[in-house]
Motif scaffolding. Structure first.
Motif, mmCIF file in Angstrom:
data_model
loop_
_atom_site.group_PDB
_atom_site.id
_atom_site.type_symbol
_atom_site.label_atom_id
_atom_site.label_comp_id
_atom_site.label_asym_id
_atom_site.label_seq_id
_atom_site.Cartn_x
_atom_site.Cartn_y
_atom_site.Cartn_z
ATOM 1 N N HIS A 143 0.829 -1.195 -0.010
ATOM 2 C CA HIS A 143 0.034 0.041 0.099
ATOM 3 C C HIS A 143 0.845 1.345 0.107
ATOM 4 C CE1 HIS A 143 -3.402 -2.624 0.485
ATOM 5 N NE2 HIS A 143 -2.882 -3.108 1.651
ATOM 6 N N HIS B 202 0.502 2.666 7.655
ATOM 7 C CA HIS B 202 -0.588 2.320 7.993
ATOM 8 C C HIS B 202 -0.713 1.258 9.186
ATOM 9 C CE1 HIS B 202 -0.366 -0.510 4.810
ATOM 10 N NE2 HIS B 202 -1.372 -1.210 5.658
ATOM 11 N N GLY C 244 4.595 2.054 3.799
ATOM 12 C CA GLY C 244 4.295 2.092 2.624
ATOM 13 C C GLY C 244 5.199 2.737 1.542
ATOM 14 N N GLU D 2 -3.038 -4.974 -5.854
ATOM 15 C CA GLU D 2 -3.340 -4.135 -4.903
ATOM 16 C C GLU D 2 -2.784 -2.655 -4.949
ATOM 17 O OE1 GLU D 2 -2.728 -5.906 -0.788
ATOM 18 O OE2 GLU D 2 -3.688 -7.490 -1.371
ATOM 19 N N PRO D 3 -1.429 -2.423 -5.063
ATOM 20 C CA PRO D 3 -0.938 -1.325 -5.323
ATOM 21 C C PRO D 3 -1.595 -0.184 -6.353
ATOM 22 C CG PRO D 3 0.931 -2.843 -5.327
ATOM 23 C CD PRO D 3 -0.422 -3.550 -5.425
ATOM 24 N N GLU E 189 -4.807 -0.762 -7.537
ATOM 25 C CA GLU E 189 -6.257 -0.280 -7.137
ATOM 26 C C GLU E 189 -6.156 0.870 -5.974
ATOM 27 O OE1 GLU E 189 -7.682 -4.069 -5.457
ATOM 28 O OE2 GLU E 189 -8.764 -4.532 -7.559
ATOM 29 N N ASP E 190 -5.273 0.885 -4.882
ATOM 30 C CA ASP E 190 -4.594 1.876 -4.123
ATOM 31 C C ASP E 190 -4.538 3.052 -5.004
ATOM 32 O OD1 ASP E 190 -5.361 0.264 -1.925
ATOM 33 O OD2 ASP E 190 -3.328 0.399 -1.258
ATOM 34 N N ALA F 85 -7.629 4.448 -6.222
ATOM 35 C CA ALA F 85 -8.585 5.037 -5.220
ATOM 36 C C ALA F 85 -8.301 6.209 -4.823
ATOM 37 C CB ALA F 85 -8.595 4.074 -4.024
#
Length: 335
Positions: A239, A243, A254, A324-325, A327-328, A331
């Motif tokens: 990510h 976090h 991150g 995942e990276p 999609e983040d 977002a």
């Protein structure tokens, strides 16, 4: 993936320079733990996605290189596949060198099997335990000389090696004394057939104690910057921003933090405290990427500076997920 995405031409040049070839796809490893055939199919499909410019090498252990043979036709019909191979390593220097010779033989066989359509030109491997126990410059220097001699005897033209050093307070404090041996070994390499040595930083794992502290990562980045030694990250960097992980009750690093800290450390000569401040940032929106470059707080770097730091200092990171990276980033409306 095939989700809606931002027009590729609208991606800020600063972001493109920052993320260019940043992800080494390690789908075979935890927590994904995919079978080899599924991981390779994913990798080849990702290379057809709009975000393929973020994708770097496929990560695979040397002992499983022969299992790529069923993919010869699929690989041959694509651009050459870069591999980052995981060496077997060894607890002692002698055991390491014996396994290293076997690793090099496996790499040669793989290249021959695929008629150079695969390029296993990066190795990741842990330093021998006996060197880590004391972690002092002189024995590490002798070890690196032996590695170089083995490479020369084997005749492998080019293999960059990232040596994993688990980050503890002791090893992090010793990096400024040990990494000059890496830099010296690199300076003595022939041009253009160089095998450049670097540092591998494990940023997480399947146990809480595998997550290094902010201070330990900051010391590693500063030591690499000061000695001119490249690093690559692995584990826990899926990510963009720092976090909290509820499963392990730890703070995860991150990739904006780690690679942003490296870029800005190189550009502004930041000390450990300055790098730590960037590593502690939990708001991804504070990292901004523009036509001109990137910025975090009052610190900025141009597109050219970012590209240079990525090439000379902050190489890439291994991730068991490429989705995942991406999609983040979507977002965050960055892609």
């Amino acid at each position: 993936m095939n989700a809606p995405h931002t027009d590729d031409t609208l991606i800020a040049p600063g972001l493109r320079a920052f993320l260019q070839r940043i992800v080494d796809y390690a789908g075979m490893f935890p927590p994904a733990d995919l079978p080899l055939h599924e991981a390779m199919q994913n990798f080849l499909s990702y290379r057809a996605e709009p975000e393929r410019w973020m994708l770097n090498r496929f990560v695979i252990p040397t002992k499983r290189l022969d299992e790529l043979r069923p993919f010869r036709q699929a690989i041959a019909s694509n651009p050459p596949v870069g591999l980052s191979v995981l060496g077997q390593g060894g607890a002692t220097v002698d055991a390491f060198l014996e396994a290293f010779t076997d690793d090099l033989d496996r790499i040669d066989t793989c290249i021959e099997d695929h008629n150079s359509h695969v390029r296993p030109d990066v190795m990741e491997v842990r330093l021998p335990t006996t060197l880590l126990d004391s972690f002092e410059a002189e024995p590490v220097a002798r070890f690196l000389e032996a590695v170089d001699s083995t490479l020369a005897q084997h005749g492998l033209a080019h293999l960059d090696i990232f040596f994993e050093v688990p980050l503890t307070d002791d090893t992090a404090s010793q990096l400024p004394q040990v990494l000059p041996t890496f830099a010296s070994a690199n300076a003595n390499q022939p041009v253009p057939e160089q095998s450049i040595l670097g540092l591998k930083i494990r940023c997480g794992g399947m146990e809480p104690e595998l997550f290094p502290s902010v201070d330990q990562v900051a010391r590693a980045i500063v030591a690499c910057r000061d000695t001119g030694v490249r690093f690559k990250g692995t584990a826990g960097l899926h990510h963009p921003s720092r976090h909290h992980d509820e499963q392990y009750e730890v703070m995860r690093h991150g990739f904006f933090n780690v690679f942003g800290a490296a870029v800005l450390a190189a550009e502004h000569d930041l000390d450990v405290d300055g790098v730590s401040a960037i590593l502690r940032e939990e708001n991804a929106d504070t990292f901004t990427f523009t036509q001109e470059g990137m910025q975090w707080g009052p610190l900025s770097a141009s597109v050219e500076d970012i590209s240079h730091s990525r090439a000379a200092l902050a190489h890439s990171f291994g991730s068991c997920s490429f989705v995942e990276p991406v999609e983040d980033l979507r977002a965050l409306s960055l892609m």
